[in-house]
Design an enzyme around this catalytic site. Sequence first.
Site, PDB file in Angstrom:
ATOM      1  N   TYR A   1      -2.212  -5.660 -86.011  1.00 28.28           N
ATOM      2  CA  TYR A   1      -2.994  -4.592 -86.242  1.00 28.28           C
ATOM      3  C   TYR A   1      -2.851  -3.665 -87.497  1.00 28.28           C
ATOM      4  CZ  TYR A   1      -5.359  -4.544 -81.828  1.00 28.28           C
ATOM      5  OH  TYR A   1      -6.244  -4.709 -80.820  1.00 28.28           O
TER       6      TYR A   1
ATOM      7  N   LYS B   1       4.349 -16.221 -78.504  1.00 25.31           N
ATOM      8  CA  LYS B   1       3.754 -17.601 -78.705  1.00 25.31           C
ATOM      9  C   LYS B   1       5.032 -18.121 -79.638  1.00 25.31           C
ATOM     10  CE  LYS B   1       0.305 -19.834 -78.756  1.00 25.31           C
ATOM     11  NZ  LYS B   1      -0.128 -21.012 -78.154  1.00 25.31           N
TER      12      LYS B   1
ATOM     13  N   ASP C   1      -0.892 -17.972 -73.930  1.00 27.43           N
ATOM     14  CA  ASP C   1      -2.070 -18.621 -73.491  1.00 27.43           C
ATOM     15  C   ASP C   1      -1.852 -18.934 -71.780  1.00 27.43           C
ATOM     16  OD1 ASP C   1      -0.075 -20.406 -74.102  1.00 27.43           O
ATOM     17  OD2 ASP C   1      -1.250 -22.029 -74.870  1.00 27.43           O
TER      18      ASP C   1
ATOM     19  N   ASP D   1      -3.316  -6.523 -76.124  1.00 32.19           N
ATOM     20  CA  ASP D   1      -5.046  -5.981 -76.138  1.00 32.19           C
ATOM     21  C   ASP D   1      -5.732  -6.973 -75.195  1.00 32.19           C
ATOM     22  OD1 ASP D   1      -7.268  -4.709 -76.705  1.00 32.19           O
ATOM     23  OD2 ASP D   1      -7.673  -6.228 -78.139  1.00 32.19           O
TER      24      ASP D   1
ATOM     25  N   ASP E   1      -7.123  -6.576 -70.892  1.00 32.34           N
ATOM     26  CA  ASP E   1      -8.421  -6.653 -70.621  1.00 32.34           C
ATOM     27  C   ASP E   1      -8.524  -7.625 -69.400  1.00 32.34           C
ATOM     28  OD1 ASP E   1      -9.489  -4.935 -72.545  1.00 32.34           O
ATOM     29  OD2 ASP E   1     -11.045  -6.211 -72.974  1.00 32.34           O
TER      30      ASP E   1
HETATM   31  C1  IPM Z   1      -7.904  -0.901 -76.735  1.00 30.41           C
HETATM   32  C2  IPM Z   1      -9.178  -1.107 -77.681  1.00 30.41           C
HETATM   33  C3  IPM Z   1      -8.755  -0.981 -79.174  1.00 30.41           C
HETATM   34  C4  IPM Z   1      -7.769  -1.851 -79.381  1.00 30.41           C
HETATM   35  C5  IPM Z   1      -9.908  -0.754 -80.241  1.00 30.41           C
HETATM   36  C6  IPM Z   1     -11.130   0.258 -79.799  1.00 30.41           C
HETATM   37  C7  IPM Z   1      -9.389  -0.655 -81.601  1.00 30.41           C
HETATM   38  O1  IPM Z   1      -9.512  -2.463 -77.435  1.00 30.41           O
HETATM   39  O2  IPM Z   1      -7.071   0.063 -76.634  1.00 30.41           O
HETATM   40  O3  IPM Z   1      -7.475  -2.066 -76.026  1.00 30.41           O
HETATM   41  O4  IPM Z   1      -7.942  -2.933 -79.939  1.00 30.41           O
HETATM   42  O5  IPM Z   1      -6.730  -1.453 -79.514  1.00 30.41           O
HETATM   43 MG    MG Z   2      -8.825  -3.613 -76.004  1.00 30.27          MG
END
Ligand code: IPM
Ligand code: MG
Length: 359
Positions: A138, A189, A222, A246, A250
């Site tokens: 990032y 990884k 993975d 990240d 999710d």
């Molecule tokens: C998160 C989001 C952010 C990230 C974006 C909005 C920049 O996806 O907080 O998970 O990638 O960190």
């Molecule tokens: Mg995210």
Amino acid sequence: MTKKHFVLLPGDGIGPEVMREAKKVIDALDIGIETSDHLIGGAAIDQSGTPLPQDTLDACRNADATLLACVGGPKWADAAYDKRPEAGLLGLRKQLDLFANLRPAIVFDALIDASTLKPEIVRGLDILIVRELTGGVYFGQPRGIEQIGKNERRGINTQVYTTSEVRRVAAVAFEMARARGKRVCSVEKSNVMESGLMWREDVTALHAEAYGDVELSHMYADNCAMQLLRKPSQFDVIVTDNLFGDILSDAAAMLTGSLGMLPSASLGAPDAQGRRASLYEPVHGSAPDIAGQNKANPLAMILSLAMALRYSLNDGASADRIEAAVHQTLADGIRTPDIAAGGAAVSTAAMGDAVTARL
Ligand code: IPM
Ligand code: MG
């Protein structure tokens, strides 16, 4: 009672709607928290031309805690990276040095059927992802897109970590594990990346030095994605880098039925007084498709407020009150569309009212 000050950053999309509900809860708690609203993301770009105005940053630095809803939207998607809403959020994380992002994924019994996974796979699930938040790909340099020939370009991002960056986030994961299931799984990884190999070695060394009472295991990212879907209950605390964190968070969020349920806390290092910079935000994004429709689920935002009370005010009792009210609301069958599985659903505002009424 000395007043505490929370900075509220509603941001973009569904942000103002879900933040309004968190504010209701703050007011209903009546525990001496005052708030002020500030701009970030697209909303800030529209007003001041920059996604992270200086006065917002100053306010966050001086606050007892900052709550952020979400940033981003199609309106700003074609701008340069440093002029996008996301740059406001990433800048805030970096400027406040919020290196440890805690993303709990908890399956509420009442929502077991909202998960796309079978109930026996997700029942009772309680895992914590500790995501490194201020390093890795990032922020790594060099980055950019360069022209290297006619019709030929090169896109570059750099994955980079130092030992201290790895150790400080791993320490948070070990500390968190001590207070829960006492197991940490470190994810990278190392089979293809030097930065991953160094990550594994540095985590292993820290573990041997100071955290022998916690069980440490390692997993490739993975495989971790696969294991999260196959048998998520094998995990207690997962510690991983910025990008893998990240993605995996999710996936973990979806195990719980909806991204709309997941809060997060981002913490800096404690200072001499034990005070640490902090930012609390839902894991979900700005959901432009449903923005302004009073449909969004405010529970992740409200649960982020609970985390703020727990970690920044050391007020576990108020955090418990909020979490209990959320549990009760769900047990009473109240649902926003994202968790209603096609059944009857209430609005964002009605969900906030329902939680507030149960406090
Ligand atoms: C998160 C989001 C952010 C990230 C974006 C909005 C920049 O996806 O907080 O998970 O990638 O960190
Ligand atoms: Mg995210």
